[in-house]
Motif scaffolding. Structure first.
Motif, PDB file in Angstrom:
ATOM      1  N   LYS A  11      -1.821  -6.205 -10.248  1.00 23.54           N
ATOM      2  CA  LYS A  11      -1.428  -6.325  -8.684  1.00 23.54           C
ATOM      3  C   LYS A  11      -1.446  -7.806  -8.057  1.00 23.54           C
ATOM      4  O   LYS A  11      -2.475  -7.727  -7.223  1.00 23.54           O
ATOM      5  CB  LYS A  11      -0.431  -5.510  -8.163  1.00 23.54           C
ATOM      6  CG  LYS A  11       0.347  -5.843  -6.851  1.00 23.54           C
ATOM      7  CD  LYS A  11       1.876  -5.308  -7.556  1.00 23.54           C
ATOM      8  CE  LYS A  11       2.962  -6.377  -6.965  1.00 23.54           C
ATOM      9  NZ  LYS A  11       4.430  -6.614  -8.036  1.00 23.54           N
ATOM     10  N   THR A  48      -1.474  -0.848  -1.430  1.00 23.96           N
ATOM     11  CA  THR A  48      -1.013  -1.405  -2.731  1.00 23.96           C
ATOM     12  C   THR A  48      -1.007  -0.388  -3.860  1.00 23.96           C
ATOM     13  O   THR A  48       0.300  -0.320  -4.654  1.00 23.96           O
ATOM     14  CB  THR A  48      -1.429  -3.100  -3.352  1.00 23.96           C
ATOM     15  OG1 THR A  48      -1.457  -3.626  -2.691  1.00 23.96           O
ATOM     16  CG2 THR A  48      -0.683  -3.445  -4.304  1.00 23.96           C
ATOM     17  N   GLU A  57       6.212  -0.996  -5.492  1.00 29.20           N
ATOM     18  CA  GLU A  57       6.353  -2.103  -6.329  1.00 29.20           C
ATOM     19  C   GLU A  57       6.107  -1.762  -7.858  1.00 29.20           C
ATOM     20  O   GLU A  57       6.123  -0.468  -8.680  1.00 29.20           O
ATOM     21  CB  GLU A  57       4.667  -2.421  -6.004  1.00 29.20           C
ATOM     22  CG  GLU A  57       5.181  -2.670  -4.226  1.00 29.20           C
ATOM     23  CD  GLU A  57       4.290  -3.654  -3.325  1.00 29.20           C
ATOM     24  OE1 GLU A  57       5.096  -5.051  -4.488  1.00 29.20           O
ATOM     25  OE2 GLU A  57       4.052  -3.939  -3.187  1.00 29.20           O
TER      26      GLU A  57
END
Ligand code: ADP
Ligand code: ADP
Length: 234
Positions: A11, A48, A57
């Motif tokens: 990412k 994340t 995400e």
């Protein structure tokens, strides 16, 4: 079998200062029924990783599977379902200040469209499980930190998720309260069969409850294995 599988997941974010790789070619599994610890310093990419697992995400590279579903291949409607199947608890508890304990715990059930009677029965059951039945009508500000996190856990479990993600869930608590919350997470795992991922920078928390541990540094998994093996390395 794996409940969550990451295959070469990356990412990257475009920032004013340039491209920043938060998660860098990570492959890992969360196994059904385990307590997995994810440990690393601030900035290692843990949050994340959490947002990639709960489909908040999508990766810029690689593939994330939750159950049989590959997240990048799903339409938004199905991503919402995946999110609803994953419970989350947070460092700052994220309770609604204006709702009572029961109102907080019942909120996901309200969103799911359950009627009042069913909701109340389930809320009572959840509050009993976390030992806060007598605080049903209290407001969050009337509770201690440990009690707030128990409310957070009850709320996260309301819709019967198979997976609970705990993101720095004990980092705002003193050691004694931390031990209580970790003990509750162990009961969530053992008694309810919920798979638990504990994300933290605190080694003691992982050491006391995790079956396996993943060590992250600068976006990469640098170590992975049984807790005993990983922590006994020099
Ligand atoms: P941790 O949870 O381990 O502290 P994070 O996943 O929050 O780590 O962050 C990893 C890296 O990615 C950090 O350098 C952070 O600044 C960067 N990062 C995280 N989220 C974003 C974002 N939305 N935009 C830009 N950079 C981000
Ligand atoms: P909301 O407006 O979101 O319902 P409230 O805090 O006003 O928030 O209401 C809390 C809800 O939880 C109500 O539906 C109430 O009947 C229910 N409730 C309150 N105490 C209990 C309890 N001990 N067991 C089960 N349900 C309860």
């Amino acid at each position: 079998p794996a409940l969550v599988r990451l295959e070469h997941v990356s990412k990257a974010y475009d920032t004013p200062g340039g491209r920043r790789v938060a998660v860098d070619d990570v492959s890992l599994e969360v196994r059904e029924g385990e307590i997995l610890g994810v440990i690393g310093y601030s900035g290692a990419g843990k949050s994340t990783l959490v947002r990639l697992i709960n489909a908040l995400e999508l990766p810029t590279g690689g593939r994330v599977f939750v159950g049989k579903d590959e997240l990048t291949a799903l339409p938004e409607r199905r991503l919402r379902e995946v999110r609803q199947g994953i419970g989350m608890i947070f460092q700052q508890f994220n309770l609604f200040r204006s709702r009572t304990v029961a109102g907080n715990v019942g909120y996901p059930l309200r969103v799911a469209g359950l009627g009042r009677a069913e909701r109340d029965a389930r809320v009572a059951q959840l509050l009993d499980f976390v030992g806060l039945l007598d605080r049903a009508y209290s407001y969050p500000e009337q509770l201690s930190g440990g009690q707030k996190q128990r409310v957070g856990i009850a709320r996260a479990l309301a819709t019967n998720p198979r997976l609970l993600l705990a993101d720095e869930a004990t980092s705002a608590l003193d050691p004694e309260t931390t031990a209580d919350v970790l003990a509750l997470l162990r009961r969530v795992n053992r008694d309810l069969g919920v798979t638990v991922v504990v994300i933290t920078h605190e080694m003691d928390a992982i050491r006391s409850i995790a079956d396996r541990v993943v060590v992250m540094d600068q976006g990469k998994v640098v170590e992975e294995g049984e807790v005993y093996d990983v922590f006994s390395k020099p």
